[in-house]
Design a protein around this motif. Structure first.
Motif, PDB file in Angstrom:
ATOM      1  N   PHE A  50       0.819  -1.207   0.000  1.00  0.00           N
ATOM      2  CA  PHE A  50       0.000   0.000   0.000  1.00  0.00           C
ATOM      3  C   PHE A  50       0.853   1.258   0.000  1.00  0.00           C
ATOM      4  CE2 PHE A  50      -3.374  -2.818   1.194  1.00  0.00           C
ATOM      5  CZ  PHE A  50      -4.538  -2.179   0.782  1.00  0.00           C
ATOM      6  N   VAL A  51       0.366   2.268  -0.700  1.00  0.00           N
ATOM      7  CA  VAL A  51       0.843   3.631  -0.544  1.00  0.00           C
ATOM      8  C   VAL A  51       0.137   4.165   0.697  1.00  0.00           C
ATOM      9  CG1 VAL A  51       0.686   5.962  -1.531  1.00  0.00           C
ATOM     10  CG2 VAL A  51       1.260   4.010  -3.009  1.00  0.00           C
ATOM     11  N   THR A  52       0.852   4.862   1.569  1.00  0.00           N
ATOM     12  CA  THR A  52       0.250   5.402   2.782  1.00  0.00           C
ATOM     13  C   THR A  52       0.147   6.917   2.690  1.00  0.00           C
ATOM     14  OG1 THR A  52       2.418   5.419   3.830  1.00  0.00           O
ATOM     15  CG2 THR A  52       1.006   3.529   4.286  1.00  0.00           C
ATOM     16  N   CYS A  53      -0.973   7.436   3.171  1.00  0.00           N
ATOM     17  CA  CYS A  53      -1.221   8.864   3.093  1.00  0.00           C
ATOM     18  C   CYS A  53      -1.961   9.329   4.342  1.00  0.00           C
ATOM     19  CB  CYS A  53      -2.049   9.192   1.855  1.00  0.00           C
ATOM     20  SG  CYS A  53      -2.461  10.940   1.710  1.00  0.00           S
ATOM     21  N   ILE A  54      -1.351  10.237   5.082  1.00  0.00           N
ATOM     22  CA  ILE A  54      -2.052  10.859   6.202  1.00  0.00           C
ATOM     23  C   ILE A  54      -2.880  12.003   5.641  1.00  0.00           C
ATOM     24  CG2 ILE A  54      -1.779  12.234   8.308  1.00  0.00           C
ATOM     25  CD1 ILE A  54       0.735  10.604   8.890  1.00  0.00           C
ATOM     26  N   VAL A  55      -4.158  12.031   6.012  1.00  0.00           N
ATOM     27  CA  VAL A  55      -5.059  13.108   5.609  1.00  0.00           C
ATOM     28  C   VAL A  55      -5.591  13.742   6.884  1.00  0.00           C
ATOM     29  CG1 VAL A  55      -7.126  13.737   4.317  1.00  0.00           C
ATOM     30  CG2 VAL A  55      -5.746  11.794   3.562  1.00  0.00           C
ATOM     31  N   THR A  56      -5.313  15.025   7.064  1.00  0.00           N
ATOM     32  CA  THR A  56      -5.688  15.658   8.320  1.00  0.00           C
ATOM     33  C   THR A  56      -6.195  17.077   8.119  1.00  0.00           C
ATOM     34  OG1 THR A  56      -4.902  16.213  10.551  1.00  0.00           O
ATOM     35  CG2 THR A  56      -3.286  16.374   8.776  1.00  0.00           C
ATOM     36  N   ASN A  57      -7.274  17.407   8.803  1.00  0.00           N
ATOM     37  CA  ASN A  57      -7.719  18.799   8.904  1.00  0.00           C
ATOM     38  C   ASN A  57      -6.940  19.415  10.054  1.00  0.00           C
ATOM     39  OD1 ASN A  57      -9.639  18.430   6.912  1.00  0.00           O
ATOM     40  ND2 ASN A  57     -11.375  18.389   8.307  1.00  0.00           N
ATOM     41  N   GLN A  58      -6.300  20.529   9.813  1.00  0.00           N
ATOM     42  CA  GLN A  58      -5.543  21.205  10.863  1.00  0.00           C
ATOM     43  C   GLN A  58      -5.854  22.696  10.870  1.00  0.00           C
ATOM     44  OE1 GLN A  58      -3.357  19.604  13.181  1.00  0.00           O
ATOM     45  NE2 GLN A  58      -4.438  17.868  12.323  1.00  0.00           N
ATOM     46  N   PRO A  59      -7.082  23.070  11.206  1.00  0.00           N
ATOM     47  CA  PRO A  59      -7.428  24.493  11.189  1.00  0.00           C
ATOM     48  C   PRO A  59      -6.667  25.293  12.238  1.00  0.00           C
ATOM     49  CG  PRO A  59      -9.133  23.248  12.291  1.00  0.00           C
ATOM     50  CD  PRO A  59      -8.176  22.238  11.694  1.00  0.00           C
ATOM     51  N   ASP A  60      -6.139  24.601  13.253  1.00  0.00           N
ATOM     52  CA  ASP A  60      -5.448  25.282  14.339  1.00  0.00           C
ATOM     53  C   ASP A  60      -4.022  25.691  13.989  1.00  0.00           C
ATOM     54  OD1 ASP A  60      -7.704  24.776  15.874  1.00  0.00           O
ATOM     55  OD2 ASP A  60      -6.906  22.882  16.598  1.00  0.00           O
ATOM     56  N   PHE A  61      -3.492  25.255  12.844  1.00  0.00           N
ATOM     57  CA  PHE A  61      -2.091  25.536  12.531  1.00  0.00           C
ATOM     58  C   PHE A  61      -1.770  27.024  12.561  1.00  0.00           C
ATOM     59  CE2 PHE A  61      -0.145  21.679  10.163  1.00  0.00           C
ATOM     60  CZ  PHE A  61      -0.337  20.913  11.291  1.00  0.00           C
ATOM     61  N   GLY A  62      -2.708  27.865  12.220  1.00  0.00           N
ATOM     62  CA  GLY A  62      -2.433  29.293  12.212  1.00  0.00           C
ATOM     63  C   GLY A  62      -2.871  30.001  13.475  1.00  0.00           C
ATOM     64  N   PHE A  63      -3.412  29.282  14.451  1.00  0.00           N
ATOM     65  CA  PHE A  63      -3.957  29.918  15.637  1.00  0.00           C
ATOM     66  C   PHE A  63      -2.907  30.052  16.733  1.00  0.00           C
ATOM     67  CE2 PHE A  63      -8.537  28.284  14.760  1.00  0.00           C
ATOM     68  CZ  PHE A  63      -8.593  29.089  13.642  1.00  0.00           C
ATOM     69  N   ALA A  64      -3.076  31.006  17.586  1.00  0.00           N
ATOM     70  CA  ALA A  64      -2.114  31.287  18.653  1.00  0.00           C
ATOM     71  C   ALA A  64      -1.999  30.139  19.652  1.00  0.00           C
ATOM     72  CB  ALA A  64      -2.507  32.558  19.373  1.00  0.00           C
ATOM     73  N   GLU A  65      -3.033  29.305  19.779  1.00  0.00           N
ATOM     74  CA  GLU A  65      -2.980  28.215  20.756  1.00  0.00           C
ATOM     75  C   GLU A  65      -1.828  27.255  20.492  1.00  0.00           C
ATOM     76  OE1 GLU A  65      -5.787  29.003  19.122  1.00  0.00           O
ATOM     77  OE2 GLU A  65      -7.431  29.155  20.546  1.00  0.00           O
ATOM     78  N   LEU A  66      -1.421  27.155  19.252  1.00  0.00           N
ATOM     79  CA  LEU A  66      -0.360  26.216  18.894  1.00  0.00           C
ATOM     80  C   LEU A  66       0.996  26.841  19.183  1.00  0.00           C
ATOM     81  CD1 LEU A  66      -1.794  24.798  15.585  1.00  0.00           C
ATOM     82  CD2 LEU A  66      -1.779  23.741  17.820  1.00  0.00           C
TER      83      LEU A  66
END
Length: 190
Positions: A50-66
């Motif tokens: 198999f080819v492996t692929c992580i698929v993720t929503n990361q709306p927080d990447f631009g937020f100050a919490e991170l």
């Protein structure tokens, strides 16, 4: 034939974190804790071709919490997040969706369809492993089998969708066994 295993990140690869009584993705590196079955699953699925692929929503990447992640690009952040995953070098693709309400943001499926098309893959040999209704609906919209990983929680079909997962399992070990069995049966029918 190219086979693809799409894998959600938060809740499947790493544990969710309680922030203000809401389970979310980790907000800094010290909160990242991996499930113990991740490496073995990646090794086994790669052994099956198999080819492996992580698929993720990361709306927080631009937020100050991170706090640990500000001013870094998506790939740098994911490299840091996956730092302690032994099998990370076997992950072929990482798709990060961080702009809400786009065709790429789950439950929309353009990211899956784009990779399937670009690799000339057969949807009958593609699987999406996730832990939320967004993952399951995304797989359904892309016309690939979905595997809901319970990890001690029940499936919630979401606010407006009534899509059920193709398969429900307890963990990634069970997910591998399901994929192995399905692929075996598909080979037998040829």
């Amino acid at each position: 034939m190219v086979k693809i295993c799409f894998i959600d990140k938060d809740g499947v690869i790493n544990k969710l974190v309680n922030h203000d009584n809401k389970m979310t993705a980790p907000w800094n590196l010290s909160e990242v804790e991996y499930f113990p079955d991740v490496d073995e699953f990646i090794y086994k699925i790669k052994d099956m071709g198999f080819v492996t692929c992580i698929v993720t929503n990361q709306p927080d990447f631009g937020f100050a919490e991170l706090t640990d992640f500000n001013s870094k690009n998506d790939q740098d952040i994911l490299n840091e997040i996956l730092e302690n995953v032994q099998s990370k070098y076997l992950i072929d693709y990482v798709i990060v969706n961080h702009v809400r309400n786009t065709d790429y943001y789950k439950p929309n499926c353009k990211s899956l369809k784009t990779l399937i098309k670009s690799l000339d893959s057969d949807k009958d040999h593609c699987y999406f492993i996730g832990d939320t209704w967004k993952d399951i609906v995304c797989a359904h919209n892309a016309e690939v089998d979905s595997i809901f990983v319970k990890r001690d929680k029940e499936y919630d079909s979401g606010p407006t969708y009534k899509v059920q997962p193709t398969y429900t399992v307890n963990d990634l070990n069970d997910a591998f066994e399901i994929i192995k069995e399905i692929e075996y049966l598909k080979c037998q029918s040829i």
